[in-house]
Write a protein that holds these residues in place. Structure first.
Motif: not given
Length: 426
Positions: A10, A16, A48, A51, A243-244, A278-279, A304, A307, A335, A337
């Protein structure tokens, strides 16, 4: 100037928290005069969130290499549509171990060989996990090229709360424990996200207590908040979740609390909004309240967002929602966030394990209110208190510990990673 290979599946333009963590490490290590080379996945065909604005932060000195990965999520979407859920489970839990990103490895190994051929002076590698399969590139580095590697665990592997709540076959679990032990034994150092994570690993694998290590949580980058504006006050209270929601993270207890407070007149639903970015799948997020007229009226679910857009949305909100249901090993869940939440200065409604790290940090920072997801009365009480403070214009009266919050800056965390790199090279 030491040359460092940073391996992370990632990485921007993927969006994310995982991508942001890796990119921030790279950004701030480069600012400390490390020569950074990155190996990541080719993002174009991945299912995915993207961003691309995150790439603007990457220093020009950083060399980025990308390798193709077949994305099984496209196939899974088809199989779910055909109601072949059993086949998805078979692939995930018996065939592609430890994860579907394992398919990236053959392509990543070719790219890795090209990098090591061109850069024979790489001092060490940092390998960021998850997905856990990326850690096998660390073994490749050590066994084939004699390059040491540090494991950066953003999440636990076999003891991950999101995995142990699923019904993995015993044979798969045993196999992964052997794989995990081998990688830990070969590593030159380890980064843990939390103290609880460190304790969990060392309890399972006592031999790693002798290895150099650092506890480096996620954090916030002060640069991200430059130029953001504070929303003028309005007559509508806005609670934001960034977020998710997934697996056990289904917020019915919150919807129930809101519904009861609205029915009793404690909150005015005409001046109360919940924003979710978010997703997410709306039917899952709303759960048993998917057809509830009141909840549908006050909840707005968007997809989503980049950021920086998410950070501005935090500034626009009156309070921020953190949601972590209790369960096995969930006390260790932290998390990413939460640190942007803290830096925003907004009040936090934390529906989290009350004895967990998330609760500890929110309370120590003086930033919010904590209730367990199964404690309906507690959720209702905390939400009512936040709302009444807003009505009285007193949400900004929260006494936050800014010195404590500043300890989570990305710059300081990069310095701790640099110190670990030095230890691992001794």
């Amino acid at each position: 100037m030491r040359k460092i290979l940073f391996i992370s599946y990632y990485f921007p333009p993927l969006g994310g928290v995982a991508s942001i963590r890796s990119m921030k490490f790279v950004k701030h290590l480069a600012a400390m005069d490390y020569n950074i080379i990155v190996l990541s996945v080719q993002a174009k065909y991945l299912r995915h969130p993207k961003d691309p604005e995150l790439l603007l932060e990457l220093p020009n000195s950083v060399e980025v290499h990308r390798a193709f990965c077949p994305d099984m999520n496209w196939l899974f979407k088809l199989l779910w549509g055909l109601r072949l859920n059993w086949l998805v489970k078979l692939i995930r839990q018996r065939l592609l171990i430890p994860d579907t990103e394992k398919l990236w490895l053959p392509f990543a190994r070719k790219k890795l060989h090209a990098i090591l051929t061109a850069h024979r002076d790489i001092a060490i590698s940092v390998v960021s996990s998850g997905p856990p399969s990326v850690l096998f590139l660390g073994l490749e580095l050590k066994n084939r090229y004699s390059v040491h590697f540090i494991c950066d665990f953003r999440d636990e592997w076999t003891n991950n709360p999101e995995r142990i709540n699923l019904d993995y076959p015993a044979s798969t679990q045993s196999r992964e424990l052997i794989l995990e032990a081998g990688i830990l034994m070969a590593s030159a150092g380890i980064v843990y996200l939390t103290q609880i994570m460190k304790d969990n690993f060392e309890r399972s694998y006592p031999f790693i207590r002798e290895k150099p290590s650092e506890i480096i949580p996620n954090g916030f980058d002060e640069d991200d908040f430059k130029g953001l504006t504070v929303k003028p006050s309005s007559d509508t209270f806005v609670l934001l979740y960034s977020g998710s929601f997934y697996d056990r993270r289904q917020p019915d207890p919150l919807w129930k609390a809101i519904s009861k407070l609205a029915q009793s007149g404690a909150i005015n639903p005409k001046h109360f909004r919940v924003e979710i970015i978010g997703k997410n799948t709306p039917t899952f997020v709303l759960g048993a309240f998917a057809k509830d007229a009141l909840i549908n009226e006050i909840v707005n679910i968007e997809g989503f967002k980049p950021h920086r857009v998410s950070l501005q949305a935090m500034y626009n909100a009156d309070a921020l929602l953190l949601f972590i249901p209790s369960g096995k090993n969930t006390d260790s869940v932290l998390t990413g966030k939460i640190f942007d939440y803290l830096r925003s200065g907004k009040a936090i409604l934390a529906i989290v394990p009350p004895k967990g790290l998330a609760a500890e940090i929110v309370l120590k920072a003086g930033s919010g209110f904590v209730a367990e997801h199964s404690d309906f009365d507690g959720i209702k009480r905390c939400l009512k208190e936040v709302y009444e403070l807003w009505q009285a214009g007193r949400l900004s009266d929260l006494k936050t510990d800014k010195d404590y919050i500043n300890g989570f800056s990305r710059q300081q965390q990069a310095m701790r990673l640099a110190a670990l790199i030095d230890k691992a090279l001794i």
